[in-house]
Design an enzyme around this catalytic site. Structure first.
Site, short mmCIF file in Angstrom:
data_model
loop_
_atom_site.label_atom_id
_atom_site.label_comp_id
_atom_site.label_asym_id
_atom_site.label_seq_id
_atom_site.Cartn_x
_atom_site.Cartn_y
_atom_site.Cartn_z
N HIS A 17 0.84 -1.21 0.00
CA HIS A 17 0.00 0.00 0.00
C HIS A 17 0.87 1.26 0.00
O HIS A 17 0.61 2.21 -0.74
CB HIS A 17 -0.86 0.05 1.27
CG HIS A 17 -1.92 -1.00 1.36
ND1 HIS A 17 -2.08 -1.79 2.46
CD2 HIS A 17 -2.87 -1.40 0.48
CE1 HIS A 17 -3.11 -2.62 2.27
NE2 HIS A 17 -3.60 -2.41 1.07
N LYS A 41 -18.10 -6.11 7.50
CA LYS A 41 -16.80 -6.78 7.44
C LYS A 41 -15.97 -6.36 8.65
O LYS A 41 -15.34 -5.30 8.64
CB LYS A 41 -16.10 -6.38 6.13
CG LYS A 41 -15.42 -7.53 5.42
CD LYS A 41 -15.07 -7.19 3.99
CE LYS A 41 -13.66 -6.71 3.79
NZ LYS A 41 -13.36 -6.30 2.42
N ARG A 90 -2.15 -6.19 -8.32
CA ARG A 90 -1.10 -7.18 -8.10
C ARG A 90 -1.09 -8.20 -9.23
O ARG A 90 -0.35 -8.09 -10.18
CB ARG A 90 -1.30 -7.89 -6.76
CG ARG A 90 -0.75 -7.08 -5.60
CD ARG A 90 -1.36 -7.50 -4.30
NE ARG A 90 -2.81 -7.31 -4.34
CZ ARG A 90 -3.59 -7.39 -3.29
NH1 ARG A 90 -3.09 -7.70 -2.12
NH2 ARG A 90 -4.88 -7.18 -3.39
P1 ADP Z 1 -9.83 -3.64 -0.52
O1 ADP Z 1 -10.44 -4.48 0.55
O2 ADP Z 1 -10.64 -2.47 -0.92
O3 ADP Z 1 -9.29 -4.43 -1.70
P2 ADP Z 1 -7.12 -3.42 0.42
O4 ADP Z 1 -6.66 -2.71 1.64
O5 ADP Z 1 -6.96 -4.91 0.41
O6 ADP Z 1 -8.61 -2.98 0.20
O7 ADP Z 1 -6.40 -2.82 -0.85
C1 ADP Z 1 -6.54 -1.49 -1.24
C2 ADP Z 1 -5.92 -1.31 -2.61
O8 ADP Z 1 -4.53 -1.53 -2.55
C3 ADP Z 1 -6.44 -2.27 -3.67
O9 ADP Z 1 -6.49 -1.61 -4.90
C4 ADP Z 1 -5.39 -3.36 -3.70
O10 ADP Z 1 -5.36 -4.01 -4.95
C5 ADP Z 1 -4.15 -2.54 -3.46
N1 ADP Z 1 -3.06 -3.33 -2.91
C6 ADP Z 1 -3.09 -4.11 -1.81
N2 ADP Z 1 -1.90 -4.71 -1.60
C7 ADP Z 1 -1.09 -4.31 -2.62
C8 ADP Z 1 0.26 -4.60 -3.02
N3 ADP Z 1 1.00 -5.46 -2.33
N4 ADP Z 1 0.74 -3.99 -4.12
C9 ADP Z 1 -0.05 -3.15 -4.83
N5 ADP Z 1 -1.32 -2.84 -4.54
C10 ADP Z 1 -1.84 -3.42 -3.46
#
Ligand code: ADP
Length: 162
Positions: A17, A41, A90
């Site tokens: 992130h 959730k 990803r």
């Molecule tokens: P959500 O539950 O809305 O998917 P997340 O916190 O899991 O929220 O992810 C928020 C955003 O960050 C999403 O677009 C996700 O694809 C992206 N993201 C999460 N982990 C990574 C990573 N390791 N590299 C790039 N983007 C990521």
């Protein structure tokens, strides 16, 4: 001024992130990390904990703010005067979900575009979910999450186990 909104669960924030936030700063003037408040959730960290962990992790970036929202993302973006939405990608498995989300958001409000940033090669396997699983089983998450998150995970799982 282009204000980008980076929405997500961030339960908890990872280096994946953070990498998207930092690269987003290279393109946009301001990045708002917007933690989605989803009552259905229940996460490991509550909303306030997630925000505090992000706040600490981005404290050196003056052009980043941390906020939370409930309800429709596009309504939130409109309310705070955002211009674009940022999401990270990803693997191909992310694509389908992200494509649907971006499409429905576009349908709801065509003023906002979603910008996708590809994950850094070091973090393509990092997700909040796997981080929690590894930490819960006592594995090391060093180098995958900011140090404050590492500490918070240790405390959280110790309290859960105790
Ligand atoms: P959500 O539950 O809305 O998917 P997340 O916190 O899991 O929220 O992810 C928020 C955003 O960050 C999403 O677009 C996700 O694809 C992206 N993201 C999460 N982990 C990574 C990573 N390791 N590299 C790039 N983007 C990521």
């Amino acid at each position: 001024m282009i204000k980008a909104i980076y929405p997500g669960s961030f339960d908890p924030i990872t280096y994946g992130h953070l990498d998207i936030i930092e690269r987003g700063l290279g393109v946009f003037d301001h990045v708002v990390v917007a933690v989605a408040h989803n009552i259905e959730k229940r996460g490991l960290f509550n909303l306030e904990e997630r925000k505090a962990l992000i706040q600490e992790a981005v404290r050196d970036h003056s052009r980043v703010t941390v906020d939370s929202f409930e309800g429709l993302l596009v309504d939130y973006v409109e309310r705070v005067g955002g211009n674009v939405i940022i999401r990270g990608l990803r693997a191909t498995s992310d694509f389908e979900y992200e494509f649907h989300m971006a499409s429905i958001n576009r349908h709801l409000n065509e003023r906002f575009d979603t910008f996708f940033m590809m994950t850094a090669k070091d973090y393509f396997f990092v997700s909040s979910r796997t981080i929690k699983e590894v930490a819960m089983l006592g594995g090391s998450v060093k180098g995958l999450v900011p140090e404050n998150v590492e500490r918070a995970l240790k405390i959280k799982f110790k309290t859960l186990v105790d």
